[in-house]
Scaffold this motif. Structure first.
Motif, PDB file in Angstrom:
ATOM      1  N   ALA A 240       0.860  -1.180   0.000  1.00 54.09           N
ATOM      2  CA  ALA A 240       0.000   0.000   0.000  1.00 54.09           C
ATOM      3  C   ALA A 240       0.898   1.233   0.000  1.00 54.09           C
ATOM      4  CB  ALA A 240      -0.895  -0.004   1.223  1.00 54.09           C
ATOM      5  N   VAL A 241       0.514   2.221  -0.772  1.00 57.75           N
ATOM      6  CA  VAL A 241       1.230   3.492  -0.833  1.00 57.75           C
ATOM      7  C   VAL A 241       0.252   4.561  -0.381  1.00 57.75           C
ATOM      8  CG1 VAL A 241       2.452   5.124  -2.308  1.00 57.75           C
ATOM      9  CG2 VAL A 241       2.603   2.666  -2.777  1.00 57.75           C
ATOM     10  N   LEU A 242       0.501   5.116   0.787  1.00 58.20           N
ATOM     11  CA  LEU A 242      -0.373   6.103   1.397  1.00 58.20           C
ATOM     12  C   LEU A 242       0.345   7.449   1.363  1.00 58.20           C
ATOM     13  CD1 LEU A 242      -3.132   5.949   2.883  1.00 58.20           C
ATOM     14  CD2 LEU A 242      -1.859   5.651   5.000  1.00 58.20           C
ATOM     15  N   CYS A 243      -0.297   8.464   0.803  1.00 51.45           N
ATOM     16  CA  CYS A 243       0.305   9.792   0.707  1.00 51.45           C
ATOM     17  C   CYS A 243      -0.656  10.842   1.252  1.00 51.45           C
ATOM     18  CB  CYS A 243       0.648  10.139  -0.741  1.00 51.45           C
ATOM     19  SG  CYS A 243       2.008   9.176  -1.415  1.00 51.45           S
ATOM     20  N   ARG A 244      -0.077  11.830   1.910  1.00 56.12           N
ATOM     21  CA  ARG A 244      -0.882  12.909   2.481  1.00 56.12           C
ATOM     22  C   ARG A 244      -0.281  14.246   2.069  1.00 56.12           C
ATOM     23  NH1 ARG A 244      -0.529  13.040   8.648  1.00 56.12           N
ATOM     24  NH2 ARG A 244       1.334  14.259   8.292  1.00 56.12           N
TER      25      ARG A 244
ATOM     26  N   ASP B 144      -2.146  18.737  -4.711  1.00 59.17           N
ATOM     27  CA  ASP B 144      -0.809  18.402  -4.206  1.00 59.17           C
ATOM     28  C   ASP B 144      -0.700  16.915  -3.885  1.00 59.17           C
ATOM     29  OD1 ASP B 144       0.048  21.012  -4.420  1.00 59.17           O
ATOM     30  OD2 ASP B 144      -0.208  21.472  -2.286  1.00 59.17           O
ATOM     31  N   ALA B 145      -1.747  16.343  -3.293  1.00 57.29           N
ATOM     32  CA  ALA B 145      -1.732  14.921  -2.946  1.00 57.29           C
ATOM     33  C   ALA B 145      -1.651  14.063  -4.206  1.00 57.29           C
ATOM     34  CB  ALA B 145      -2.968  14.560  -2.122  1.00 57.29           C
TER      35      ALA B 145
ATOM     36  N   THR C 265      -4.605   2.371  -8.962  1.00 57.00           N
ATOM     37  CA  THR C 265      -4.377   3.804  -9.057  1.00 57.00           C
ATOM     38  C   THR C 265      -4.865   4.478  -7.772  1.00 57.00           C
ATOM     39  OG1 THR C 265      -6.487   4.067 -10.172  1.00 57.00           O
ATOM     40  CG2 THR C 265      -4.531   3.808 -11.572  1.00 57.00           C
ATOM     41  N   PRO C 266      -4.485   5.735  -7.548  1.00 60.61           N
ATOM     42  CA  PRO C 266      -4.839   6.400  -6.286  1.00 60.61           C
ATOM     43  C   PRO C 266      -6.342   6.497  -6.037  1.00 60.61           C
ATOM     44  CG  PRO C 266      -3.141   7.619  -7.446  1.00 60.61           C
ATOM     45  CD  PRO C 266      -3.618   6.558  -8.386  1.00 60.61           C
TER      46      PRO C 266
ATOM     47  N   ARG D 231     -10.081  13.116   4.242  1.00 60.02           N
ATOM     48  CA  ARG D 231      -9.162  14.029   4.933  1.00 60.02           C
ATOM     49  C   ARG D 231      -8.902  13.539   6.344  1.00 60.02           C
ATOM     50  NH1 ARG D 231      -8.155  19.015   2.548  1.00 60.02           N
ATOM     51  NH2 ARG D 231      -9.275  19.307   0.580  1.00 60.02           N
ATOM     52  N   ASP D 232      -7.701  13.832   6.834  1.00 62.64           N
ATOM     53  CA  ASP D 232      -7.365  13.445   8.201  1.00 62.64           C
ATOM     54  C   ASP D 232      -7.910  14.485   9.184  1.00 62.64           C
ATOM     55  OD1 ASP D 232      -5.595  15.597   8.108  1.00 62.64           O
ATOM     56  OD2 ASP D 232      -3.793  14.376   8.295  1.00 62.64           O
ATOM     57  N   GLU D 233      -7.606  14.307  10.458  1.00 64.16           N
ATOM     58  CA  GLU D 233      -8.131  15.197  11.502  1.00 64.16           C
ATOM     59  C   GLU D 233      -7.631  16.635  11.364  1.00 64.16           C
ATOM     60  OE1 GLU D 233      -4.467  13.118  12.555  1.00 64.16           O
ATOM     61  OE2 GLU D 233      -6.435  12.319  12.093  1.00 64.16           O
ATOM     62  N   SER D 234      -6.556  16.829  10.617  1.00 66.00           N
ATOM     63  CA  SER D 234      -6.029  18.182  10.377  1.00 66.00           C
ATOM     64  C   SER D 234      -6.438  18.717   8.997  1.00 66.00           C
ATOM     65  CB  SER D 234      -4.506  18.176  10.498  1.00 66.00           C
ATOM     66  OG  SER D 234      -4.126  17.827  11.808  1.00 66.00           O
ATOM     67  N   ASN D 235      -7.427  18.066   8.379  1.00 67.31           N
ATOM     68  CA  ASN D 235      -8.001  18.480   7.093  1.00 67.31           C
ATOM     69  C   ASN D 235      -7.022  18.342   5.923  1.00 67.31           C
ATOM     70  OD1 ASN D 235     -10.358  19.233   5.750  1.00 67.31           O
ATOM     71  ND2 ASN D 235      -9.703  21.360   5.637  1.00 67.31           N
ATOM     72  N   ARG D 236      -6.090  17.394   6.014  1.00 75.31           N
ATOM     73  CA  ARG D 236      -5.154  17.131   4.919  1.00 75.31           C
ATOM     74  C   ARG D 236      -5.668  15.944   4.116  1.00 75.31           C
ATOM     75  NH1 ARG D 236      -0.185  17.332   9.103  1.00 75.31           N
ATOM     76  NH2 ARG D 236      -1.611  15.860  10.041  1.00 75.31           N
ATOM     77  N   VAL D 237      -5.465  15.982   2.805  1.00 77.48           N
ATOM     78  CA  VAL D 237      -5.961  14.948   1.896  1.00 77.48           C
ATOM     79  C   VAL D 237      -5.068  13.704   1.979  1.00 77.48           C
ATOM     80  CG1 VAL D 237      -6.469  14.383  -0.508  1.00 77.48           C
ATOM     81  CG2 VAL D 237      -6.899  16.688   0.353  1.00 77.48           C
ATOM     82  N   VAL D 238      -5.702  12.533   2.021  1.00 74.28           N
ATOM     83  CA  VAL D 238      -4.977  11.264   2.060  1.00 74.28           C
ATOM     84  C   VAL D 238      -5.405  10.432   0.849  1.00 74.28           C
ATOM     85  CG1 VAL D 238      -4.544   9.159   3.371  1.00 74.28           C
ATOM     86  CG2 VAL D 238      -4.896  11.318   4.582  1.00 74.28           C
TER      87      VAL D 238
END
Length: 133
Positions: A62-66, A72-73, A107-108, A113-120
């Motif tokens: 698994a490739v997880l990007c934030r 940007d993600a 594919t992605p 979004r995480d708890e800080s509102n960033r895209v995962v």
């Protein structure tokens, strides 16, 4: 298969080098992303199959990007995936971990979004390894 952990580490090293990430700081090997910088990635085992007839193991990574925004993600996960593929293509024979092939398994997919509102985003790579004779 003793080469199995080496194969995962080798792919992580290719990603770190190609995407300019630092293992343990901006590149991790856990299924969760720690607090910290907005732009981080994680590569970890998420399954696989063992073919006893051919003595080959396919590891699903698994490739997880934030990142802070969806654009940007997307750009980041493409860079991380490309770094893994480029690392495989440019590596010599025999490869660490006896990696025979590396391919994009999915594919992605937006994980929200995480708890800080960033895209995962989440993608997957298949790593085919063979046991040395």
């Amino acid at each position: 298969m003793e080469q199995y952990p080496k194969a995962i580490d080798t792919v992580a090293e290719w990603i770190a080098q190609g995407a300019e990430l630092e293992i343990g700081s901006t590149l991790f090997s856990e299924p969760t992303l720690p607090d910290g910088p907005d732009k981080i990635a994680s590569v970890f085992e998420n399954g696989g199959t063992w073919d006893t007839d051919t003595n080959q193991l396919t590891i699903r990574l698994a490739v997880l990007c934030r990142s802070s925004t969806l654009a940007d993600a997307r750009e980041f996960i493409v860079a991380v995936t490309k770094a893994a593929l480029d690392g495989f293509k440019s590596s010599g024979q025999p490869r660490q971990g006896n990696i025979v092939s590396l391919s994009v398994a999915s594919t992605p997919v937006n994980q929200g979004r995480d708890e800080s509102n960033r895209v995962v985003l989440l993608a997957a790579l298949d790593v085919l390894c063979t046991q040395p004779e």
